[in-house]
Structures are given as C-alpha cells and as structure tokens.
Design a protein around this motif. Sequence first.
Motif, mmCIF file in Angstrom:
data_model
loop_
_atom_site.group_PDB
_atom_site.id
_atom_site.type_symbol
_atom_site.label_atom_id
_atom_site.label_comp_id
_atom_site.label_asym_id
_atom_site.label_seq_id
_atom_site.Cartn_x
_atom_site.Cartn_y
_atom_site.Cartn_z
ATOM 1 N N TRP A 125 -2.243 -15.782 3.054
ATOM 2 C CA TRP A 125 -2.824 -15.024 1.936
ATOM 3 C C TRP A 125 -1.716 -14.426 1.078
ATOM 4 O O TRP A 125 -0.741 -13.884 1.602
ATOM 5 C CB TRP A 125 -3.736 -13.930 2.483
ATOM 6 N N LYS A 126 -1.878 -14.530 -0.237
ATOM 7 C CA LYS A 126 -0.923 -13.922 -1.170
ATOM 8 C C LYS A 126 -1.358 -12.476 -1.375
ATOM 9 O O LYS A 126 -2.466 -12.204 -1.821
ATOM 10 C CB LYS A 126 -0.918 -14.684 -2.496
ATOM 11 N N VAL A 127 -0.494 -11.541 -1.042
ATOM 12 C CA VAL A 127 -0.811 -10.112 -1.097
ATOM 13 C C VAL A 127 -1.150 -9.714 -2.527
ATOM 14 O O VAL A 127 -0.380 -9.956 -3.455
ATOM 15 C CB VAL A 127 0.361 -9.262 -0.561
ATOM 16 N N ASP A 128 -2.329 -9.121 -2.691
ATOM 17 C CA ASP A 128 -2.785 -8.605 -3.981
ATOM 18 C C ASP A 128 -2.636 -7.082 -3.928
ATOM 19 O O ASP A 128 -3.528 -6.371 -3.458
ATOM 20 C CB ASP A 128 -4.242 -9.012 -4.205
ATOM 21 N N GLN A 129 -1.485 -6.592 -4.395
ATOM 22 C CA GLN A 129 -1.168 -5.172 -4.280
ATOM 23 C C GLN A 129 -2.209 -4.307 -4.983
ATOM 24 O O GLN A 129 -2.654 -3.303 -4.424
ATOM 25 C CB GLN A 129 0.218 -4.877 -4.849
ATOM 26 N N LYS A 130 -2.611 -4.676 -6.171
ATOM 27 C CA LYS A 130 -3.569 -3.862 -6.915
ATOM 28 C C LYS A 130 -4.891 -3.762 -6.171
ATOM 29 O O LYS A 130 -5.448 -2.674 -6.018
ATOM 30 C CB LYS A 130 -3.791 -4.415 -8.322
ATOM 31 N N LEU A 131 -5.385 -4.867 -5.682
ATOM 32 C CA LEU A 131 -6.650 -4.880 -4.956
ATOM 33 C C LEU A 131 -6.571 -4.022 -3.692
ATOM 34 O O LEU A 131 -7.452 -3.187 -3.431
ATOM 35 C CB LEU A 131 -7.040 -6.317 -4.598
ATOM 36 N N LEU A 132 -5.512 -4.200 -2.921
ATOM 37 C CA LEU A 132 -5.352 -3.400 -1.698
ATOM 38 C C LEU A 132 -5.251 -1.915 -2.021
ATOM 39 O O LEU A 132 -5.882 -1.082 -1.366
ATOM 40 C CB LEU A 132 -4.107 -3.846 -0.928
ATOM 41 N N CYS A 133 -4.460 -1.572 -3.027
ATOM 42 C CA CYS A 133 -4.270 -0.161 -3.385
ATOM 43 C C CYS A 133 -5.552 0.460 -3.926
ATOM 44 O O CYS A 133 -5.845 1.629 -3.647
ATOM 45 C CB CYS A 133 -3.124 -0.016 -4.371
ATOM 46 N N ASP A 134 -6.306 -0.301 -4.694
ATOM 47 C CA ASP A 134 -7.595 0.206 -5.181
ATOM 48 C C ASP A 134 -8.545 0.457 -4.006
ATOM 49 O O ASP A 134 -9.260 1.455 -3.966
ATOM 50 C CB ASP A 134 -8.233 -0.771 -6.173
ATOM 51 N N MET A 135 -8.547 -0.443 -3.044
ATOM 52 C CA MET A 135 -9.397 -0.300 -1.867
ATOM 53 C C MET A 135 -8.996 0.947 -1.071
ATOM 54 O O MET A 135 -9.847 1.753 -0.682
ATOM 55 C CB MET A 135 -9.285 -1.549 -0.986
ATOM 56 N N VAL A 136 -7.702 1.114 -0.859
ATOM 57 C CA VAL A 136 -7.221 2.267 -0.108
ATOM 58 C C VAL A 136 -7.497 3.558 -0.873
ATOM 59 O O VAL A 136 -7.919 4.564 -0.290
ATOM 60 C CB VAL A 136 -5.721 2.111 0.235
ATOM 61 N N ALA A 137 -7.305 3.554 -2.187
ATOM 62 C CA ALA A 137 -7.585 4.745 -2.999
ATOM 63 C C ALA A 137 -9.049 5.156 -2.876
ATOM 64 O O ALA A 137 -9.366 6.349 -2.753
ATOM 65 C CB ALA A 137 -7.216 4.492 -4.459
ATOM 66 N N ALA A 138 -9.939 4.169 -2.878
ATOM 67 C CA ALA A 138 -11.369 4.468 -2.710
ATOM 68 C C ALA A 138 -11.634 5.070 -1.334
ATOM 69 O O ALA A 138 -12.428 6.006 -1.201
ATOM 70 C CB ALA A 138 -12.198 3.187 -2.912
ATOM 71 N N GLY A 139 -10.963 4.554 -0.315
ATOM 72 C CA GLY A 139 -11.120 5.095 1.025
ATOM 73 C C GLY A 139 -10.590 6.500 1.161
ATOM 74 O O GLY A 139 -11.215 7.363 1.766
ATOM 75 N N VAL A 140 -9.431 6.759 0.569
ATOM 76 C CA VAL A 140 -8.841 8.107 0.606
ATOM 77 C C VAL A 140 -9.757 9.084 -0.107
ATOM 78 O O VAL A 140 -10.010 10.181 0.382
ATOM 79 C CB VAL A 140 -7.424 8.104 -0.029
ATOM 80 N N LYS A 141 -10.268 8.674 -1.254
ATOM 81 C CA LYS A 141 -11.171 9.538 -2.022
ATOM 82 C C LYS A 141 -12.423 9.863 -1.209
ATOM 83 O O LYS A 141 -12.855 11.011 -1.135
ATOM 84 C CB LYS A 141 -11.556 8.864 -3.342
ATOM 85 N N GLU A 142 -13.003 8.852 -0.585
ATOM 86 C CA GLU A 142 -14.209 9.060 0.233
ATOM 87 C C GLU A 142 -13.940 9.999 1.400
ATOM 88 O O GLU A 142 -14.754 10.873 1.705
ATOM 89 C CB GLU A 142 -14.726 7.721 0.753
ATOM 90 N N ILE B 69 0.839 -1.209 0.000
ATOM 91 C CA ILE B 69 0.000 0.000 0.000
ATOM 92 C C ILE B 69 0.867 1.250 0.000
ATOM 93 O O ILE B 69 0.620 2.193 -0.761
ATOM 94 C CB ILE B 69 -0.963 -0.014 1.208
ATOM 95 N N LYS B 70 1.889 1.278 0.849
ATOM 96 C CA LYS B 70 2.751 2.464 0.950
ATOM 97 C C LYS B 70 3.521 2.725 -0.352
ATOM 98 O O LYS B 70 3.847 3.864 -0.662
ATOM 99 C CB LYS B 70 3.728 2.324 2.121
#
Length: 185
Positions: free
Chosen positions: A165-182, A97-98
Amino acid sequence: MAITNTDRTSYFPLIEKRYGEKMSYWYAVMKKLEGKKYPEQIAHLKENYGFSQAHANALVMYSRGSKSAARFSSVSDYYKSLDPKQAKLVKAIFAAIKKKHPKLTLVIAWNQPMLKSGEKYVFGVSTSKNHISIAPWSEKVLKKFAPEFKEYRVTKKTIALPNDWKVDQKLLCDMVAAGVKEKSI
C-alpha cells in the motif's frame, strides 16, 4: 478492576476472589488438564467454573509456562519481528501520522503498535502474512472514512491494506484527527 500489567500473575488475586479458591487449587485443576489442547483447557475452566476468557487465558498460559502476555518491550522490538517490507510500511504509516500529530504517543498495547492521545487510543496497526490492518479506534470514524478504502476489506473495526500500500498521509492524518477530536469530546 482492569489489569494493565502484562504479568499473568497479576490476574491471580482476582481469580481467587471471583472463583473462591486459592491458586493452589487452580494449579491442581490445571495439573489434571495437562496435555490437553489450549481450547479444551479454556473451555473446561469456562464451562465448569464460570471463568471469563481473560481469567482462563491467564491461568492456562501461566500453567503452560508463559509468565507474561507481553511479546515486545518496545516499538522497535515489534518492528524487528516483522518482515522488512511490512516493517517499512508500518514505520511509514506512523511517521506520516506523527509528522502531523507529534503530540500523539506511540506505544505497544496488546502486542501491537498504537497511538494514544493522553490515555485514549486513537489509531493502531496489526500485521498478518498477507496484509496489514489499520484501526482508528472508533466505529464512527471508520464508517466516515470507509468509502476512501472501498477497494480494501473494511470490517467493523479495521481496514485491511496490502503490504505494498502507498501511504496516503493526508487520509491517515484526517482519520486520526477525527479520532482525536471524538476522544476529546
């Protein structure tokens, strides 16, 4: 008034004001409850004096010798408390994420690692023996991304992931981006 200090005594002025007695009175009440189990002490304060959960917890825990709610002074202290396999996974999640969101701040809040955008929490992780839970800090974001985690347990606030769990960078980053936007709206 919200308490941001983890020192349990920071609640005491509010307890005195809200419940109308000096702390010496409340220490005497707790002395009478000595030897009772934590839930019994909490229930007594709530049922007999109208204490909130937070105020009751502060007083009970203080009387039991716990002067602070903070268990970790840093994120690295938190990692040291984990099973090495879990620590590796949690570190990988935050690193992923970072990498995409370097302006987010990694902090310890509620004894868990959390990412903040300014003063607002946007993502957190907690651990238990058999899994880790991720939290996007938004029910709207969680609902949007829940289908991506359909094979895992999704609650109203968290997603429970296995320790392997295998880290899914794109999925996590998309989730965080949506949270930041909100949070910035």
